[in-house]
Design a protein around this motif. Structure first.
Motif, PDB file in Angstrom:
ATOM      1  N   VAL A 314       0.823  -1.215   0.000  1.00 46.65           N
ATOM      2  CA  VAL A 314       0.000   0.000   0.000  1.00 46.65           C
ATOM      3  C   VAL A 314       0.853   1.260   0.000  1.00 46.65           C
ATOM      4  O   VAL A 314       0.370   2.337  -0.384  1.00 46.65           O
ATOM      5  CB  VAL A 314      -0.975  -0.003   1.201  1.00 46.65           C
ATOM      6  N   GLU A 315       2.119   1.157   0.419  1.00 50.37           N
ATOM      7  CA  GLU A 315       2.972   2.346   0.404  1.00 50.37           C
ATOM      8  C   GLU A 315       3.254   2.830  -1.015  1.00 50.37           C
ATOM      9  O   GLU A 315       3.717   3.963  -1.217  1.00 50.37           O
ATOM     10  CB  GLU A 315       4.292   2.081   1.140  1.00 50.37           C
ATOM     11  N   ASP A 316       2.969   1.986  -2.020  1.00 55.48           N
ATOM     12  CA  ASP A 316       3.169   2.379  -3.415  1.00 55.48           C
ATOM     13  C   ASP A 316       1.976   3.120  -3.999  1.00 55.48           C
ATOM     14  O   ASP A 316       2.063   3.666  -5.111  1.00 55.48           O
ATOM     15  CB  ASP A 316       3.440   1.142  -4.289  1.00 55.48           C
ATOM     16  N   ILE A 317       0.856   3.146  -3.283  1.00 56.22           N
ATOM     17  CA  ILE A 317      -0.371   3.724  -3.843  1.00 56.22           C
ATOM     18  C   ILE A 317      -0.209   5.197  -4.227  1.00 56.22           C
ATOM     19  O   ILE A 317      -0.640   5.598  -5.313  1.00 56.22           O
ATOM     20  CB  ILE A 317      -1.555   3.505  -2.876  1.00 56.22           C
ATOM     21  N   PRO A 318       0.411   6.066  -3.390  1.00 61.33           N
ATOM     22  CA  PRO A 318       0.566   7.461  -3.829  1.00 61.33           C
ATOM     23  C   PRO A 318       1.338   7.595  -5.141  1.00 61.33           C
ATOM     24  O   PRO A 318       0.942   8.378  -6.015  1.00 61.33           O
ATOM     25  CB  PRO A 318       1.326   8.102  -2.655  1.00 61.33           C
ATOM     26  N   ASP A 319       2.439   6.851  -5.295  1.00 65.07           N
ATOM     27  CA  ASP A 319       3.200   6.912  -6.545  1.00 65.07           C
ATOM     28  C   ASP A 319       2.359   6.424  -7.719  1.00 65.07           C
ATOM     29  O   ASP A 319       2.407   6.995  -8.820  1.00 65.07           O
ATOM     30  CB  ASP A 319       4.467   6.055  -6.439  1.00 65.07           C
ATOM     31  N   LEU A 320       1.603   5.356  -7.510  1.00 66.08           N
ATOM     32  CA  LEU A 320       0.761   4.813  -8.583  1.00 66.08           C
ATOM     33  C   LEU A 320      -0.326   5.800  -8.971  1.00 66.08           C
ATOM     34  O   LEU A 320      -0.602   5.997 -10.167  1.00 66.08           O
ATOM     35  CB  LEU A 320       0.139   3.490  -8.134  1.00 66.08           C
ATOM     36  N   LYS A 336      -5.472  16.254 -12.108  1.00 68.36           N
ATOM     37  CA  LYS A 336      -6.184  16.008 -10.854  1.00 68.36           C
ATOM     38  C   LYS A 336      -5.196  15.682  -9.738  1.00 68.36           C
ATOM     39  O   LYS A 336      -4.065  15.265  -9.985  1.00 68.36           O
ATOM     40  CB  LYS A 336      -7.147  14.820 -10.990  1.00 68.36           C
ATOM     41  N   GLN A 337      -5.676  15.836  -8.496  1.00 65.31           N
ATOM     42  CA  GLN A 337      -4.940  15.405  -7.311  1.00 65.31           C
ATOM     43  C   GLN A 337      -5.903  14.736  -6.348  1.00 65.31           C
ATOM     44  O   GLN A 337      -7.125  14.866  -6.479  1.00 65.31           O
ATOM     45  CB  GLN A 337      -4.274  16.593  -6.612  1.00 65.31           C
ATOM     46  N   ILE A 338      -5.358  14.035  -5.376  1.00 69.84           N
ATOM     47  CA  ILE A 338      -6.160  13.425  -4.319  1.00 69.84           C
ATOM     48  C   ILE A 338      -5.683  13.982  -2.987  1.00 69.84           C
ATOM     49  O   ILE A 338      -4.475  14.033  -2.731  1.00 69.84           O
ATOM     50  CB  ILE A 338      -6.033  11.888  -4.353  1.00 69.84           C
ATOM     51  N   ASP A 339      -6.621  14.422  -2.134  1.00 62.70           N
ATOM     52  CA  ASP A 339      -6.190  15.013  -0.865  1.00 62.70           C
ATOM     53  C   ASP A 339      -5.762  13.920   0.123  1.00 62.70           C
ATOM     54  O   ASP A 339      -5.920  12.711  -0.141  1.00 62.70           O
ATOM     55  CB  ASP A 339      -7.266  15.923  -0.272  1.00 62.70           C
ATOM     56  N   ALA A 340      -5.212  14.347   1.252  1.00 63.11           N
ATOM     57  CA  ALA A 340      -4.603  13.410   2.199  1.00 63.11           C
ATOM     58  C   ALA A 340      -5.609  12.409   2.759  1.00 63.11           C
ATOM     59  O   ALA A 340      -5.323  11.216   2.897  1.00 63.11           O
ATOM     60  CB  ALA A 340      -3.942  14.189   3.337  1.00 63.11           C
ATOM     61  N   ALA A 341      -6.813  12.878   3.087  1.00 65.17           N
ATOM     62  CA  ALA A 341      -7.826  11.981   3.649  1.00 65.17           C
ATOM     63  C   ALA A 341      -8.240  10.929   2.631  1.00 65.17           C
ATOM     64  O   ALA A 341      -8.423   9.746   2.963  1.00 65.17           O
ATOM     65  CB  ALA A 341      -9.044  12.787   4.105  1.00 65.17           C
ATOM     66  N   ARG A 347      -5.414   3.719   0.920  1.00 60.18           N
ATOM     67  CA  ARG A 347      -4.497   2.789   1.595  1.00 60.18           C
ATOM     68  C   ARG A 347      -5.262   1.736   2.408  1.00 60.18           C
ATOM     69  O   ARG A 347      -4.773   0.622   2.587  1.00 60.18           O
ATOM     70  CB  ARG A 347      -3.548   3.557   2.517  1.00 60.18           C
ATOM     71  N   ARG A 348      -6.427   2.103   2.905  1.00 60.04           N
ATOM     72  CA  ARG A 348      -7.202   1.166   3.739  1.00 60.04           C
ATOM     73  C   ARG A 348      -8.026   0.185   2.904  1.00 60.04           C
ATOM     74  O   ARG A 348      -8.416  -0.862   3.406  1.00 60.04           O
ATOM     75  CB  ARG A 348      -8.143   1.942   4.675  1.00 60.04           C
ATOM     76  N   TYR A 349      -8.289   0.534   1.677  1.00 63.13           N
ATOM     77  CA  TYR A 349      -9.114  -0.309   0.806  1.00 63.13           C
ATOM     78  C   TYR A 349      -8.371  -1.604   0.468  1.00 63.13           C
ATOM     79  O   TYR A 349      -7.146  -1.628   0.392  1.00 63.13           O
ATOM     80  CB  TYR A 349      -9.444   0.474  -0.464  1.00 63.13           C
ATOM     81  N   TYR A 369     -15.152  13.695 -13.258  1.00 64.56           N
ATOM     82  CA  TYR A 369     -15.431  14.664 -12.197  1.00 64.56           C
ATOM     83  C   TYR A 369     -14.695  15.978 -12.459  1.00 64.56           C
ATOM     84  O   TYR A 369     -13.525  15.978 -12.874  1.00 64.56           O
ATOM     85  CB  TYR A 369     -15.031  14.093 -10.833  1.00 64.56           C
ATOM     86  N   PRO A 370     -15.371  17.105 -12.200  1.00 63.50           N
ATOM     87  CA  PRO A 370     -14.763  18.411 -12.496  1.00 63.50           C
ATOM     88  C   PRO A 370     -13.783  18.896 -11.432  1.00 63.50           C
ATOM     89  O   PRO A 370     -12.995  19.806 -11.686  1.00 63.50           O
ATOM     90  CB  PRO A 370     -15.978  19.343 -12.573  1.00 63.50           C
ATOM     91  N   GLN A 371     -13.821  18.318 -10.216  1.00 60.63           N
ATOM     92  CA  GLN A 371     -12.975  18.812  -9.133  1.00 60.63           C
ATOM     93  C   GLN A 371     -11.489  18.626  -9.466  1.00 60.63           C
ATOM     94  O   GLN A 371     -11.082  17.586  -9.978  1.00 60.63           O
ATOM     95  CB  GLN A 371     -13.280  18.064  -7.829  1.00 60.63           C
ATOM     96  N   ASP A 372     -10.689  19.633  -9.160  1.00 67.39           N
ATOM     97  CA  ASP A 372      -9.240  19.516  -9.331  1.00 67.39           C
ATOM     98  C   ASP A 372      -8.634  18.634  -8.246  1.00 67.39           C
ATOM     99  O   ASP A 372      -7.643  17.939  -8.482  1.00 67.39           O
ATOM    100  CB  ASP A 372      -8.579  20.900  -9.287  1.00 67.39           C
ATOM    101  N   VAL A 373      -9.219  18.675  -7.047  1.00 64.08           N
ATOM    102  CA  VAL A 373      -8.738  17.874  -5.924  1.00 64.08           C
ATOM    103  C   VAL A 373      -9.862  16.932  -5.483  1.00 64.08           C
ATOM    104  O   VAL A 373     -10.945  17.380  -5.108  1.00 64.08           O
ATOM    105  CB  VAL A 373      -8.289  18.755  -4.738  1.00 64.08           C
ATOM    106  N   ILE A 374      -9.594  15.640  -5.556  1.00 60.11           N
ATOM    107  CA  ILE A 374     -10.595  14.638  -5.207  1.00 60.11           C
ATOM    108  C   ILE A 374     -10.574  14.409  -3.696  1.00 60.11           C
ATOM    109  O   ILE A 374      -9.513  14.185  -3.108  1.00 60.11           O
ATOM    110  CB  ILE A 374     -10.315  13.312  -5.931  1.00 60.11           C
ATOM    111  N   GLY A 375     -11.746  14.476  -3.067  1.00 63.04           N
ATOM    112  CA  GLY A 375     -11.841  14.320  -1.623  1.00 63.04           C
ATOM    113  C   GLY A 375     -12.305  12.947  -1.191  1.00 63.04           C
ATOM    114  O   GLY A 375     -12.664  12.088  -2.009  1.00 63.04           O
ATOM    115  N   GLU A 376     -12.341  12.753   0.119  1.00 61.45           N
ATOM    116  CA  GLU A 376     -12.666  11.446   0.688  1.00 61.45           C
ATOM    117  C   GLU A 376     -14.100  11.028   0.385  1.00 61.45           C
ATOM    118  O   GLU A 376     -14.368   9.858   0.097  1.00 61.45           O
ATOM    119  CB  GLU A 376     -12.432  11.483   2.204  1.00 61.45           C
TER     120      GLU A 376
END
Length: 479
Positions: A314-320, A336-341, A347-349, A369-376
């Motif tokens: 799961v530590e590879d998920i951010p890079d992927l 796009k980006q994904i926020d920390a939450a 990582r938990r999935y 999705y139009p959002q630039d940052v994807i939330g939880e």
């Protein structure tokens, strides 16, 4: 007690101190430097029995120095360390003639063991003349499991050893096979892949070895097989565990004798291919059940590589995620980006579909999705519910797929306001629907593609192409 002089080059003073203490305690003489120029001066003066060096130095990249070292002193072992723990780092270290590559942070016991082995059995490793491969990294991840895979692949690149890749569906088995080909000595030859699970059992031998005109009903002309198409290159036998026993026997003869005959033919044909096989099954269990030949297993399992499921790295998920978003952006989709939450949620999935499931999710997020940052909250919805999740029901209480899709699309367009979404919506939505539809049809017919094609009302060849293009997993047809 070990003897010899170790030249250590690293611009990190803490690492130099740790290496100095550890190697001195082991009995070696240690010389330390923080730059490539001093290292080159020592090497060119004939000093040192082995080099331990970082890649990125203040004055020069060590990959530019390594060819000069190997030309001047080809028997001098060079161990390369790097915090840039990518697949390409391992490959370049091998290409430039490094004795070994270690990712940072490294294990001191492992390093001292490698040093002892290198000094006891010095081997000449000449740089491999290769074209610039660029930064199109086919494999992504910095976890210990992936680092070990990179190191194994780097050692295999300039060999023709047969490789067996084992891993769950979606872990990237074909990516590994392609990397072995694209970065190996056969890269100028063809890469040919065949999925045993996607081909009717009675046609596998003809697909592999080709057939002569009239060899069987429907053979209107001679046809070349995958072995002939892959001559001089690599043949990737995906889902080898689904190969029928008769075809296994023929394949074993090819591996033993280096030649084959077409179906209906008599003249032996020499073959020059590298075999890379893959499976998600436990072949040893299949052997015990009488479903796979033990002698063929040992022929194929020369170098086994296990690809870990995504839940084990799961530590590879951010890079992927960043990698897949970058690919989507190159294809014209919005950045796009994904926020920390949201990243913590990923990582938990459990990722039953592994890296392929993550890639499909990221591409869907980029496209829909139009959002630039994807939330939880949005990710929770995506991970827990199918695309057309809010199923509409007609008056009889049955799910109405048309209304469900219409409701989903109305909400999708509403997210963009007066603007239009990126082009290509038809194919994106069609792919989202086709994948589960074909998968459900194959599951209902227990992998029988003829029955699945009839159920769907499409031509069998059309279905086969869809299975290949969409990478749908096919179950073994019941007998």
């Amino acid at each position: 007690m070990p003897t010899g002089t170790i030249l250590v080059a690293d611009d990190d003073a803490a690492i130099r101190t740790v290496l100095n203490q550890a190697l001195s305690r082991a009995g070696y003489t240690v010389r330390l430097t923080s730059n490539a120029a001093t290292l080159w001066r020592w090497v060119s003066s004939g000093d040192g029995d082995l080099v331990v060096t970082d890649v990125v130095m203040p004055d020069e990249n060590i990959f530019d120095v390594l060819p000069r070292i190997k030309k001047l002193r080809p028997d001098l072992p060079v161990i390369v360390m790097s915090a840039q723990n990518t697949f390409m780092t391992a490959i370049r270290a091998s290409e430039k003639g490094a004795y070994e590559y270690l990712p940072k942070p490294f294990d001191l016991k492992e390093l001292t063991s490698i040093i002892a082995r290198a000094l006891e059995e010095p081997k000449q490793r000449r740089p491999v003349e290769t074209e610039d491969m660029g930064e199109n990294i086919p494999l992504v991840g910095r976890s210990p499991a992936m680092q070990e895979i990179y190191r194994v692949l780097a050692r295999l690149m300039q060999t023709d050893l047969t490789v067996m890749i084992n891993g769950e569906s979606g872990t990237g088995k074909e990516l590994v096979a392609r990397a072995l080909h694209d970065y190996g000595k056969r890269r100028n030859g063809p890469f040919v892949a065949i999925n045993m699970a996607a081909i009717p059992r009675d046609l596998i031998e003809a697909e592999l070895f080709g057939h002569e005109k009239g060899a069987f009903t429907g053979a209107q002309a001679r046809s070349s097989g995958r072995f002939e198409q892959a001559d001089g290159g690599t043949l990737f036998l995906d889902e080898i565990g689904d190969m029928p026993m008769e075809a296994q026997t023929r394949l074993l003869r090819v591996l033993q004798q280096g030649e084959y005959t077409t179906v209906g033919g008599r003249t032996p044909i020499k073959t020059d291919v590298r075999i890379v096989a893959a499976t998600h099954k436990d072949l040893r269990q299949a052997i015990n059940q009488g479903l796979f030949r033990e002698d063929l297993f040992f022929r194929l399992n020369v170098v086994p590589i296990r690809l870990p499921p995504l839940r084990e790295r799961v530590e590879d998920i951010p890079d992927l995620v960043r990698h897949f978003f970058a690919l989507a952006e190159k294809e014209g989709l919005p950045a796009k980006q994904i926020d920390a939450a949201a990243m913590n949620l990923l990582r938990r999935y459990r990722w039953p579909g592994n890296v392929r499931e993550l890639e499909n999710l990221v591409r869907r997020l980029a496209a829909l999705y139009p959002q630039d940052v994807i939330g939880e909250a949005l990710l929770e919805q995506e991970l827990s519910t199918p695309v057309a999740s809010q199923a509409a029901e007609d008056q009889s209480g049955e799910i109405n797929l048309g209304q469900s899709v219409e409701r989903y699309l109305n909400g999708y367009f509403a997210n963009y306001g007066d603007a239009l979404p990126p082009p290509g919506l038809y194919h994106r939505i069609l792919r989202e629907i086709e994948y589960p539809l074909i998968g459900a049809a194959l599951a209902a017919t227990r992998g029988n593609q003829i029955k699945a094609a009839e159920l769907l009302g499409v031509n069998r060849n059309t279905l086969r192409k869809k299975i290949r293009d969409l990478d749908v997993q096919v179950l073994r047809a019941s007998r």
